[in-house]
Design a protein around this motif. Sequence first.
Motif, PDB file in Angstrom:
ATOM      1  N   ALA A  54     -21.104  23.425 -12.327  1.00  0.00           N
ATOM      2  CA  ALA A  54     -20.939  22.683 -11.074  1.00  0.00           C
ATOM      3  C   ALA A  54     -20.314  23.556  -9.996  1.00  0.00           C
ATOM      4  O   ALA A  54     -20.514  23.320  -8.805  1.00  0.00           O
ATOM      5  N   GLY A  55     -19.533  24.563 -10.404  1.00  0.00           N
ATOM      6  CA  GLY A  55     -18.911  25.463  -9.447  1.00  0.00           C
ATOM      7  C   GLY A  55     -17.558  24.996  -8.942  1.00  0.00           C
ATOM      8  O   GLY A  55     -16.969  25.627  -8.078  1.00  0.00           O
ATOM      9  N   CYS A  56     -17.066  23.885  -9.474  1.00  0.00           N
ATOM     10  CA  CYS A  56     -15.794  23.349  -9.002  1.00  0.00           C
ATOM     11  C   CYS A  56     -15.271  22.337 -10.016  1.00  0.00           C
ATOM     12  O   CYS A  56     -16.041  21.703 -10.730  1.00  0.00           O
ATOM     13  N   ALA A  57     -13.952  22.197 -10.046  1.00  0.00           N
ATOM     14  CA  ALA A  57     -13.304  21.187 -10.897  1.00  0.00           C
ATOM     15  C   ALA A  57     -12.821  20.074  -9.971  1.00  0.00           C
ATOM     16  O   ALA A  57     -11.803  20.215  -9.312  1.00  0.00           O
ATOM     17  N   PRO A  58     -13.561  18.975  -9.876  1.00  0.00           N
ATOM     18  CA  PRO A  58     -13.205  17.923  -8.922  1.00  0.00           C
ATOM     19  C   PRO A  58     -11.815  17.345  -9.175  1.00  0.00           C
ATOM     20  O   PRO A  58     -11.442  17.067 -10.314  1.00  0.00           O
ATOM     21  N   ALA A  59     -11.049  17.205  -8.112  1.00  0.00           N
ATOM     22  CA  ALA A  59      -9.701  16.633  -8.201  1.00  0.00           C
ATOM     23  C   ALA A  59      -9.790  15.113  -8.298  1.00  0.00           C
ATOM     24  O   ALA A  59     -10.466  14.478  -7.485  1.00  0.00           O
ATOM     25  N   PRO A  60      -9.098  14.528  -9.280  1.00  0.00           N
ATOM     26  CA  PRO A  60      -9.120  13.069  -9.395  1.00  0.00           C
ATOM     27  C   PRO A  60      -8.231  12.423  -8.333  1.00  0.00           C
ATOM     28  O   PRO A  60      -7.317  13.061  -7.796  1.00  0.00           O
ATOM     29  N   ARG A  61      -8.512  11.167  -8.067  1.00  0.00           N
ATOM     30  CA  ARG A  61      -7.678  10.397  -7.138  1.00  0.00           C
ATOM     31  C   ARG A  61      -6.294  10.252  -7.753  1.00  0.00           C
ATOM     32  O   ARG A  61      -6.148   9.881  -8.908  1.00  0.00           O
ATOM     33  N   PRO A  62      -5.250  10.575  -6.991  1.00  0.00           N
ATOM     34  CA  PRO A  62      -3.896  10.409  -7.530  1.00  0.00           C
ATOM     35  C   PRO A  62      -3.606   8.935  -7.824  1.00  0.00           C
ATOM     36  O   PRO A  62      -3.874   8.072  -6.996  1.00  0.00           O
ATOM     37  N   THR A  63      -3.101   8.665  -9.005  1.00  0.00           N
ATOM     38  CA  THR A  63      -2.679   7.320  -9.383  1.00  0.00           C
ATOM     39  C   THR A  63      -1.221   7.396  -9.813  1.00  0.00           C
ATOM     40  O   THR A  63      -0.707   8.481 -10.108  1.00  0.00           O
ATOM     41  N   GLU A  64      -0.566   6.259  -9.884  1.00  0.00           N
ATOM     42  CA  GLU A  64       0.828   6.242 -10.338  1.00  0.00           C
ATOM     43  C   GLU A  64       0.945   6.769 -11.757  1.00  0.00           C
ATOM     44  O   GLU A  64       1.859   7.523 -12.073  1.00  0.00           O
ATOM     45  N   THR A  65       0.031   6.343 -12.629  1.00  0.00           N
ATOM     46  CA  THR A  65       0.066   6.773 -14.028  1.00  0.00           C
ATOM     47  C   THR A  65      -0.097   8.286 -14.124  1.00  0.00           C
ATOM     48  O   THR A  65       0.672   8.967 -14.816  1.00  0.00           O
ATOM     49  N   LEU A  66      -1.082   8.838 -13.420  1.00  0.00           N
ATOM     50  CA  LEU A  66      -1.304  10.281 -13.440  1.00  0.00           C
ATOM     51  C   LEU A  66      -0.095  11.008 -12.848  1.00  0.00           C
ATOM     52  O   LEU A  66       0.344  12.023 -13.385  1.00  0.00           O
ATOM     53  N   ALA A  67       0.458  10.488 -11.784  1.00  0.00           N
ATOM     54  CA  ALA A  67       1.624  11.118 -11.155  1.00  0.00           C
ATOM     55  C   ALA A  67       2.806  11.188 -12.124  1.00  0.00           C
ATOM     56  O   ALA A  67       3.480  12.221 -12.216  1.00  0.00           O
ATOM     57  N   ARG A  68       3.051  10.130 -12.864  1.00  0.00           N
ATOM     58  CA  ARG A  68       4.157  10.130 -13.829  1.00  0.00           C
ATOM     59  C   ARG A  68       3.896  11.141 -14.947  1.00  0.00           C
ATOM     60  O   ARG A  68       4.803  11.863 -15.369  1.00  0.00           O
ATOM     61  N   ALA A  69       2.667  11.195 -15.420  1.00  0.00           N
ATOM     62  CA  ALA A  69       2.316  12.140 -16.487  1.00  0.00           C
ATOM     63  C   ALA A  69       2.435  13.585 -15.999  1.00  0.00           C
ATOM     64  O   ALA A  69       2.957  14.445 -16.724  1.00  0.00           O
ATOM     65  N   LEU A  70       1.973  13.871 -14.792  1.00  0.00           N
ATOM     66  CA  LEU A  70       2.082  15.224 -14.235  1.00  0.00           C
ATOM     67  C   LEU A  70       3.544  15.620 -14.085  1.00  0.00           C
ATOM     68  O   LEU A  70       3.935  16.758 -14.372  1.00  0.00           O
ATOM     69  N   ASP A  71       4.354  14.678 -13.646  1.00  0.00           N
ATOM     70  CA  ASP A  71       5.782  14.929 -13.497  1.00  0.00           C
ATOM     71  C   ASP A  71       6.401  15.277 -14.855  1.00  0.00           C
ATOM     72  O   ASP A  71       7.149  16.237 -14.982  1.00  0.00           O
ATOM     73  N   GLU A  72       6.063  14.503 -15.879  1.00  0.00           N
ATOM     74  CA  GLU A  72       6.585  14.761 -17.228  1.00  0.00           C
ATOM     75  C   GLU A  72       6.118  16.126 -17.743  1.00  0.00           C
ATOM     76  O   GLU A  72       6.867  16.836 -18.416  1.00  0.00           O
ATOM     77  N   ALA A  73       4.894  16.510 -17.416  1.00  0.00           N
ATOM     78  CA  ALA A  73       4.350  17.804 -17.862  1.00  0.00           C
ATOM     79  C   ALA A  73       4.982  18.979 -17.111  1.00  0.00           C
ATOM     80  O   ALA A  73       4.818  20.128 -17.505  1.00  0.00           O
ATOM     81  N   GLY A  74       5.681  18.680 -16.009  1.00  0.00           N
ATOM     82  CA  GLY A  74       6.313  19.736 -15.234  1.00  0.00           C
ATOM     83  C   GLY A  74       5.471  20.279 -14.108  1.00  0.00           C
ATOM     84  O   GLY A  74       5.762  21.329 -13.536  1.00  0.00           O
ATOM     85  N   VAL A  75       4.401  19.567 -13.769  1.00  0.00           N
ATOM     86  CA  VAL A  75       3.505  19.986 -12.682  1.00  0.00           C
ATOM     87  C   VAL A  75       3.267  18.767 -11.781  1.00  0.00           C
ATOM     88  O   VAL A  75       2.149  18.252 -11.698  1.00  0.00           O
ATOM     89  N   PRO A  76       4.295  18.294 -11.105  1.00  0.00           N
ATOM     90  CA  PRO A  76       4.137  17.078 -10.298  1.00  0.00           C
ATOM     91  C   PRO A  76       3.292  17.325  -9.049  1.00  0.00           C
ATOM     92  O   PRO A  76       3.077  18.468  -8.632  1.00  0.00           O
ATOM     93  N   TYR A  77       2.828  16.217  -8.479  1.00  0.00           N
ATOM     94  CA  TYR A  77       2.164  16.295  -7.175  1.00  0.00           C
ATOM     95  C   TYR A  77       3.184  16.770  -6.146  1.00  0.00           C
ATOM     96  O   TYR A  77       4.386  16.547  -6.300  1.00  0.00           O
ATOM     97  N   THR A  78       2.699  17.391  -5.074  1.00  0.00           N
ATOM     98  CA  THR A  78       3.602  17.861  -4.022  1.00  0.00           C
ATOM     99  C   THR A  78       4.149  16.708  -3.199  1.00  0.00           C
ATOM    100  O   THR A  78       5.215  16.822  -2.606  1.00  0.00           O
ATOM    101  N   GLY A  79       3.427  15.597  -3.149  1.00  0.00           N
ATOM    102  CA  GLY A  79       3.877  14.421  -2.417  1.00  0.00           C
ATOM    103  C   GLY A  79       3.204  13.176  -2.960  1.00  0.00           C
ATOM    104  O   GLY A  79       2.124  13.253  -3.547  1.00  0.00           O
ATOM    105  N   ALA A  80       3.838  12.049  -2.771  1.00  0.00           N
ATOM    106  CA  ALA A  80       3.295  10.782  -3.270  1.00  0.00           C
ATOM    107  C   ALA A  80       1.921  10.517  -2.666  1.00  0.00           C
ATOM    108  O   ALA A  80       1.738  10.586  -1.455  1.00  0.00           O
ATOM    109  N   GLY A  81       0.945  10.247  -3.529  1.00  0.00           N
ATOM    110  CA  GLY A  81      -0.409   9.930  -3.087  1.00  0.00           C
ATOM    111  C   GLY A  81      -1.208  11.115  -2.597  1.00  0.00           C
ATOM    112  O   GLY A  81      -2.340  10.964  -2.137  1.00  0.00           O
ATOM    113  N   GLU A  82      -0.642  12.325  -2.681  1.00  0.00           N
ATOM    114  CA  GLU A  82      -1.340  13.535  -2.242  1.00  0.00           C
ATOM    115  C   GLU A  82      -1.855  14.289  -3.467  1.00  0.00           C
ATOM    116  O   GLU A  82      -1.168  14.380  -4.470  1.00  0.00           O
ATOM    117  N   PRO A  83      -3.046  14.882  -3.392  1.00  0.00           N
ATOM    118  CA  PRO A  83      -3.629  15.535  -4.568  1.00  0.00           C
ATOM    119  C   PRO A  83      -3.108  16.938  -4.863  1.00  0.00           C
ATOM    120  O   PRO A  83      -3.419  17.499  -5.899  1.00  0.00           O
TER     121      PRO A  83
END
Length: 183
Positions: A109-138
């Motif tokens: 495909a030539g790209c890894a599409p970014a998923p829509r930020p959700t609360e669940t994904l945001a919490r998981a990313l935060d726990e993994a140590g790679v949080p979103y830069t801002g709420a609701g921002e990809p």
Amino acid sequence: MADYTITELAAEPYFDLELLMSTSQESRIGGDMMDRISAAWDRWLPHTHARQIEGRGVSYLLVWLDETVEDEVDDAWEDTPSEAFMFNALAQVMCMGMVHALVPEVEDAGCAPAPRPTETLARALDEAGVPYTGAGEPGLSRRYAVVTHFPFKGGCEICTLQANCPKAGGAGGPHTVTLPGFE
């Protein structure tokens, strides 16, 4: 109790010289620089991470290089900008190499599409140590990091960055189709 799970994945990227050449926009890499790139690759392999995040019936792939790599690239900018440019490209290639190893369709495909930020994904990313830069921002807080659907669900047409994507503005726009069952 969390409404998601995070699973560590084994994903050693392969060294893709063609992708490095394309990412760095170089037509030739000299032997000295190739030696430094090769040494950096070996140093950085222990600093690569891949996780599967599952929550609410959706699964994502998160790959990233930790702060050690970011610091080394930053230090190189101070000493040798041309080397730092190549190291920056190498770090990007390492991330995409892990994505390609785990989701081969992304390479086609030539790209890894970014998923829509959700609360669940945001919490998981935060726990993994790679949080979103801002709420609701990809955007992610790590410089060399990718989050995308896992397994592959489609290309540009499902990407939350579609309206601002430099690739989408190119000739012909998106070059992929949504897979049946993933509409």
